[in-house]
Design a protein around this motif. Structure first.
Motif, PDB file in Angstrom:
ATOM      1  N   LEU A  59      38.720  57.076  54.142  1.00 49.39           N
ATOM      2  CA  LEU A  59      37.926  56.981  52.914  1.00 49.39           C
ATOM      3  C   LEU A  59      37.511  58.375  52.457  1.00 49.39           C
ATOM      4  CD1 LEU A  59      36.205  55.400  50.802  1.00 49.39           C
ATOM      5  CD2 LEU A  59      34.382  55.335  52.541  1.00 49.39           C
ATOM      6  N   ARG A  60      37.870  58.723  51.235  1.00 49.46           N
ATOM      7  CA  ARG A  60      37.462  59.980  50.620  1.00 49.46           C
ATOM      8  C   ARG A  60      36.712  59.685  49.320  1.00 49.46           C
ATOM      9  NH1 ARG A  60      39.411  64.478  53.708  1.00 49.46           N
ATOM     10  NH2 ARG A  60      40.231  63.421  55.575  1.00 49.46           N
ATOM     11  N   TYR A  61      36.187  60.730  48.698  1.00 44.82           N
ATOM     12  CA  TYR A  61      35.323  60.515  47.545  1.00 44.82           C
ATOM     13  C   TYR A  61      36.043  59.772  46.421  1.00 44.82           C
ATOM     14  CZ  TYR A  61      32.116  61.465  43.699  1.00 44.82           C
ATOM     15  OH  TYR A  61      31.271  61.336  42.629  1.00 44.82           O
ATOM     16  N   TYR A  62      37.274  60.196  46.104  1.00 41.71           N
ATOM     17  CA  TYR A  62      38.008  59.582  45.003  1.00 41.71           C
ATOM     18  C   TYR A  62      39.134  58.660  45.449  1.00 41.71           C
ATOM     19  CZ  TYR A  62      35.878  62.381  41.272  1.00 41.71           C
ATOM     20  OH  TYR A  62      35.006  62.924  40.368  1.00 41.71           O
ATOM     21  N   ARG A  63      39.438  58.628  46.732  1.00 45.37           N
ATOM     22  CA  ARG A  63      40.641  57.923  47.164  1.00 45.37           C
ATOM     23  C   ARG A  63      40.441  57.221  48.496  1.00 45.37           C
ATOM     24  NH1 ARG A  63      42.425  62.674  44.724  1.00 45.37           N
ATOM     25  NH2 ARG A  63      43.920  62.286  43.028  1.00 45.37           N
ATOM     26  N   VAL A  64      41.308  56.221  48.724  1.00 42.33           N
ATOM     27  CA  VAL A  64      41.390  55.543  50.013  1.00 42.33           C
ATOM     28  C   VAL A  64      42.840  55.624  50.468  1.00 42.33           C
ATOM     29  CG1 VAL A  64      41.123  53.372  51.273  1.00 42.33           C
ATOM     30  CG2 VAL A  64      39.500  53.965  49.450  1.00 42.33           C
ATOM     31  N   HIS A  65      43.052  56.199  51.665  1.00 41.82           N
ATOM     32  CA  HIS A  65      44.388  56.306  52.244  1.00 41.82           C
ATOM     33  C   HIS A  65      44.513  55.254  53.353  1.00 41.82           C
ATOM     34  CE1 HIS A  65      44.725  60.274  50.273  1.00 41.82           C
ATOM     35  NE2 HIS A  65      43.490  60.476  50.709  1.00 41.82           N
ATOM     36  N   VAL A  66      45.638  54.564  53.383  1.00 41.97           N
ATOM     37  CA  VAL A  66      45.857  53.500  54.363  1.00 41.97           C
ATOM     38  C   VAL A  66      47.199  53.730  55.059  1.00 41.97           C
ATOM     39  CG1 VAL A  66      45.902  51.007  54.763  1.00 41.97           C
ATOM     40  CG2 VAL A  66      44.649  51.924  52.794  1.00 41.97           C
ATOM     41  N   VAL A  67      47.216  53.581  56.383  1.00 37.91           N
ATOM     42  CA  VAL A  67      48.444  53.741  57.168  1.00 37.91           C
ATOM     43  C   VAL A  67      48.610  52.514  58.053  1.00 37.91           C
ATOM     44  CG1 VAL A  67      49.707  55.169  58.814  1.00 37.91           C
ATOM     45  CG2 VAL A  67      48.131  56.243  57.186  1.00 37.91           C
ATOM     46  N   LEU A  68      49.817  51.960  58.050  1.00 40.09           N
ATOM     47  CA  LEU A  68      50.118  50.758  58.829  1.00 40.09           C
ATOM     48  C   LEU A  68      51.240  51.023  59.820  1.00 40.09           C
ATOM     49  CD1 LEU A  68      50.265  48.088  55.962  1.00 40.09           C
ATOM     50  CD2 LEU A  68      48.302  48.703  57.360  1.00 40.09           C
ATOM     51  N   THR A  69      51.110  50.442  60.999  1.00 39.22           N
ATOM     52  CA  THR A  69      52.183  50.377  61.984  1.00 39.22           C
ATOM     53  C   THR A  69      51.816  49.296  62.981  1.00 39.22           C
ATOM     54  OG1 THR A  69      53.590  51.654  63.496  1.00 39.22           O
ATOM     55  CG2 THR A  69      51.228  52.074  63.608  1.00 39.22           C
ATOM     56  N   THR A  70      52.805  48.793  63.701  1.00 39.13           N
ATOM     57  CA  THR A  70      52.553  47.832  64.768  1.00 39.13           C
ATOM     58  C   THR A  70      52.696  48.571  66.089  1.00 39.13           C
ATOM     59  OG1 THR A  70      53.416  46.021  63.411  1.00 39.13           O
ATOM     60  CG2 THR A  70      53.228  45.616  65.785  1.00 39.13           C
ATOM     61  N   HIS A  71      51.580  48.953  66.692  1.00 31.78           N
ATOM     62  CA  HIS A  71      51.616  49.804  67.883  1.00 31.78           C
ATOM     63  C   HIS A  71      52.364  49.139  69.040  1.00 31.78           C
ATOM     64  CE1 HIS A  71      48.971  52.833  66.171  1.00 31.78           C
ATOM     65  NE2 HIS A  71      48.194  51.868  65.734  1.00 31.78           N
ATOM     66  N   ALA A  72      52.189  47.836  69.199  1.00 24.05           N
ATOM     67  CA  ALA A  72      52.833  47.152  70.319  1.00 24.05           C
ATOM     68  C   ALA A  72      54.352  47.174  70.211  1.00 24.05           C
ATOM     69  CB  ALA A  72      52.340  45.702  70.402  1.00 24.05           C
ATOM     70  N   ALA A  73      54.861  47.279  68.973  1.00 22.35           N
ATOM     71  CA  ALA A  73      56.307  47.285  68.761  1.00 22.35           C
ATOM     72  C   ALA A  73      56.857  48.693  68.558  1.00 22.35           C
ATOM     73  CB  ALA A  73      56.659  46.424  67.556  1.00 22.35           C
ATOM     74  N   HIS A  74      55.980  49.691  68.485  1.00 23.03           N
ATOM     75  CA  HIS A  74      56.385  51.076  68.249  1.00 23.03           C
ATOM     76  C   HIS A  74      57.164  51.204  66.938  1.00 23.03           C
ATOM     77  CE1 HIS A  74      55.132  52.084  72.321  1.00 23.03           C
ATOM     78  NE2 HIS A  74      55.853  51.071  72.762  1.00 23.03           N
ATOM     79  N   GLY A  75      56.699  50.519  65.908  1.00 26.61           N
ATOM     80  CA  GLY A  75      57.385  50.606  64.618  1.00 26.61           C
ATOM     81  C   GLY A  75      56.793  49.640  63.622  1.00 26.61           C
ATOM     82  N   LEU A  76      57.492  49.462  62.512  1.00 29.67           N
ATOM     83  CA  LEU A  76      57.053  48.580  61.445  1.00 29.67           C
ATOM     84  C   LEU A  76      57.625  47.180  61.643  1.00 29.67           C
ATOM     85  CD1 LEU A  76      57.530  51.032  58.441  1.00 29.67           C
ATOM     86  CD2 LEU A  76      55.356  50.312  59.472  1.00 29.67           C
ATOM     87  N   THR A  77      56.783  46.176  61.422  1.00 27.56           N
ATOM     88  CA  THR A  77      57.188  44.780  61.588  1.00 27.56           C
ATOM     89  C   THR A  77      56.732  43.976  60.371  1.00 27.56           C
ATOM     90  OG1 THR A  77      55.126  44.057  62.667  1.00 27.56           O
ATOM     91  CG2 THR A  77      56.839  45.038  64.087  1.00 27.56           C
ATOM     92  N   GLU A  78      57.046  42.682  60.410  1.00 22.40           N
ATOM     93  CA  GLU A  78      56.615  41.794  59.328  1.00 22.40           C
ATOM     94  C   GLU A  78      55.098  41.760  59.191  1.00 22.40           C
ATOM     95  OE1 GLU A  78      58.343  40.444  57.084  1.00 22.40           O
ATOM     96  OE2 GLU A  78      60.394  40.600  57.856  1.00 22.40           O
TER      97      GLU A  78
END
Length: 223
Positions: A59-78
């Motif tokens: 969370l920043r003053y003008y923006r919200v940055h979001v990062v997603l990953t599935t840690h248990a799978a070591h990558g991106l999932t459904e």
């Protein structure tokens, strides 16, 4: 859980606000104020609890940055795809536009002749932990990560022979695939030099006026 290919994730309908960078899914939403940003974070928290899948949120003053990953799978999932869609919908409902050209991820690469000899030093001095990928054990890992997921990760590249006259540490900048060529042009216009584009659009090797190297990287061509 099945790990999805970067191309599959980036091409999904409803994810036009998101960009795949360094194996994670990133989005930046312009809130315009801290109060509105907090409201989006609250909505993200509700959705994350509902889906039992939790993103990193900055969370920043003008923006919200979001990062997603599935840690248990070591990558991106459904699970990441579903959560990204819900977060994008919440931001749209709140009238917060996405800025898909803004996300970035930075890594530091260390070339080493003897990785087991140098890696413990960097792990200790940075206070990092070993990042173990799919099918790896800790003994074979060559990546370090910030336990709090805030600072750049560090990875070690095996050298076969010394390379006099070249630096052995360089910076990798992961950018949205549709911003990469503009970033390269900007770096060259700012006095940089093109070392190699043989692997583009996966990565371009650039250097500053004194030969210090950086790579502009995308997900393309890496699956």
């Amino acid at each position: 859980m099945k790990v999805l290919k970067d191309e599959d994730v980036q091409s999904r309908p409803g994810l036009q606000d998101w960009r795949v960078l360094a194996g994670r899914l990133h989005a930046t939403f312009r809130s315009g104020s801290m109060t509105r940003g907090i409201e989006l974070v609250r909505r993200i928290g509700e959705v994350a609890e509902e889906l039992n899948h939790h993103p990193d949120v900055d969370l920043r003053y003008y923006r919200v940055h979001v990062v997603l990953t599935t840690h248990a799978a070591h990558g991106l999932t459904e699970r990441d795809v579903s959560l990204a869609g819900r977060i994008g919908a919440a931001a749209a409902e709140l009238g917060m536009p996405a800025e898909p050209g803004r996300p970035r991820a930075v890594e530091i690469a260390v070339d080493a002749l003897d990785i087991p000899a140098v890696m413990p030093f960097w792990k200790a001095v940075l206070g990092y932990r070993t990042q173990v990928g799919p099918g790896q054990d800790e003994a074979g890992a060559v990546d370090l990560e910030d336990p709090d997921a805030r600072a750049p990760s560090v990875w070690f590249q095996q050298m076969e022979l010394p390379r006099p006259g070249r630096g052995r540490i360089h910076v990798d900048i992961h950018v949205p695939h549709d911003e990469a060529e503009a970033r390269v042009r900007a770096a060259l216009h700012a006095g940089g030099h093109l070392v190699s584009d043989v692997y583009a659009p996966s990565w371009w090797v650039l250097s500053d006026a004194e030969g210090n190297e950086a790579c502009v990287r995308t997900w393309q061509g890496r699956d």
